[in-house]
Design an enzyme around this catalytic site. Structure first.
Site, PDB file in Angstrom:
ATOM      1  N   THR A 130      -7.052  -4.966 -10.893  1.00 21.99           N
ATOM      2  CA  THR A 130      -6.567  -4.330  -9.670  1.00 21.99           C
ATOM      3  C   THR A 130      -6.335  -5.197  -8.429  1.00 21.99           C
ATOM      4  O   THR A 130      -6.325  -4.665  -7.346  1.00 21.99           O
ATOM      5  CB  THR A 130      -7.512  -3.185  -9.262  1.00 21.99           C
ATOM      6  OG1 THR A 130      -8.764  -3.718  -8.872  1.00 21.99           O
ATOM      7  CG2 THR A 130      -7.733  -2.216 -10.393  1.00 21.99           C
TER       8      THR A 130
ATOM      9  N   ASN B 230       2.407   2.445   4.011  1.00 25.50           N
ATOM     10  CA  ASN B 230       3.303   2.284   2.857  1.00 25.50           C
ATOM     11  C   ASN B 230       4.698   2.841   3.093  1.00 25.50           C
ATOM     12  O   ASN B 230       5.616   2.533   2.319  1.00 25.50           O
ATOM     13  CB  ASN B 230       2.663   2.935   1.625  1.00 25.50           C
ATOM     14  CG  ASN B 230       1.555   2.054   1.075  1.00 25.50           C
ATOM     15  OD1 ASN B 230       1.805   1.037   0.452  1.00 25.50           O
ATOM     16  ND2 ASN B 230       0.311   2.445   1.358  1.00 25.50           N
TER      17      ASN B 230
END
EC number: 2.3.1.35
Length: 410
Positions: A193, A405
């Site tokens: 990750t 984002n």
């Protein structure tokens, strides 16, 4: 005895590092964007990589180097451009990065590991990259500051550098392990990750180094989720130069497990730092499933809870909405009896039992809210079916995550 010490990747003997700004990132002129780690003594190396079918060029390059080269000397990393979905040109740029690093350090290109992080789809600005390598090589620093500057240079949306080091003893020899990582978004438990770089001066075989890393990943980086997205660039690299001069670890004996303990502490620390620094996060959310019927069941339940958007939103709102936790357990596909489950919330403000045998206790909402208002919160689910347990780490889901984002490229 394991002792936490100051520093990161330069804490073990023989490792030098540096981080600089070379102009890859737009905007803030103070943000560093290239890092290098180097050991003059050859290192055995191990790596674990993304399971995403869309793999960035550096992942492919490093996988080949790890599997085919007996030793490595250096890692070079840029932040700002991921070198993912860049075709044959992206692979050529990896080779150019490795060759430029090899030339600057007087080593071979197949002794260089490369890493990139940032925007997917853009080609690397190789003029800046090559220039950066030329600047990094002569400034490599074995002090704590060199490692810290490297940790700063690999950040993207991270709000802080993430680094750690420990000292321990093997066979009467003082050994050290140090690490740095980056990770804040595109974090999901489907390998490790993020980008992580771990260094150690322990003398250990390449096979056991890989075994230690790949096994520990399962209980650490594989148990982290921020947003459910698995990156194209996920990489963890572990380098060992053997300068502690302990007897080479060749079998899984007491010395091996001392090393495994130290590696585990490094990986747990970094896993929690990534989760707590999730994009827009205000709290680290830890989930423990205890008394599971099997390890697999406990892992599945813990991951389902920690990745639940509704549960993450409740943590952000300091709301003890325990129904969302049971719901997430129910759709996990792990078999359990919801009528015997107990659920607790815990933080430094205290611990409270909110569910007993699948039903709400007579708990105080005020006390629960106080516990959930801390910046580190734990949910504990006791399934009362056996002796297995698992821990997962995530964060709350905030308005800021969407803001970050929505305009990541702008």
């Amino acid at each position: 005895m394991l002792k936490k010490i100051k520093g990161g990747v330069t804490a073990p003997l023989g490792f030098a590092a540096m981080g600089l700004r070379v102009g890859i990132k737009e905007g803030n002129p103070k943000k560093k964007d290239m890092a290098m780690i180097y050991s003059a003594t050859p290192c055995v190396a191990a790596g674990t990589f993304t399971t995403n079918q869309v793999k960035a060029a550096p992942v492919k390059w490093d996988r080949d180097i790890i599997y085919c080269s007996p030793f490595v000397h250096a890692v070079v990393c840029n932040s700002g451009v991921a070198n993912a979905c860049t075709g044959e040109q992206g692979m050529k740029y990896c080779e150019e990065m490795a060759q430029a690093t090899a030339d600057a350090l007087d080593i071979k290109k197949d002794e260089v590991l490369v890493a990139s992080t940032g925007v997917i789809g853009a080609q690397l600005p190789m003029d800046k990259i090559v220039n950066g390598i030329g600047l990094l090589a002569p400034t490599l620093d074995e002090t704590e500051e060199g490692g810290h500057m490297a940790a700063q240079a690999i950040m993207t949306t991270d709000t802080m550098p993430k680094e750690i080091a420990f000292e321990f003893e093997i066979g009467g020899k003082k050994c050290k392990i140090g690490a740095m990582c980056k990770g804040s978004g595109m974090i999901h438990p489907n390998m490790c990750t993020m980008l992580g770089f771990i260094t150690t001066d322990v003398r250990i075989s390449k096979d056991l180094l890989y075994h230690a890393l790949s096994e520990d990943i399962k209980d650490t980086f594989n148990m982290v989720s921020v947003d459910g997205d698995t990156s194209t660039n996920d990489t963890v690299l572990l380098l060992s130069n053997g300068l502690a001069n302990n007897r080479t670890i060749m079998v899984m004996d007491e010395d091996y497990y001392k090393f495994v303990e130290a590696l585990h502490e490094v990986n747990v620390y970094l896993s929690k730092k990534i989760a707590g620094d999730g994009e827009g996060a205000t709290a680290l959310f830890e989930v423990k499933v205890i008394n599971g019927e099997s390890k697999e069941q406990a892992v599945t339940l813990a991951k389902s809870i920690v990745t639940s958007s509704l549960t993450k939103a409740a943590i952000y709102g300091h709301d003890a909405n325990w129904g969302r936790i049971l719901c997430a357990m129910g759709y996990s596909n792990a078999k359990f009896n919801p009528d015997i489950v107990d659920i607790y919330f815990e933080s430094k403000a205290g611990k409270i039992k909110i569910v007993e045998n699948g039903m709400a206790t007579d708990y105080s909402e005020e006390v629960a809210t106080k516990i959930l208002s801390e910046n580190e919160v734990t949910a504990i689910a006791d399934v009362k079916m056996g002796e297995y347990e698992a821990t997962a780490w995530g964060c709350d889901l905030t308005h800021e995550y969407v803001s970050i984002n929505a305009d990541y490229r702008s």
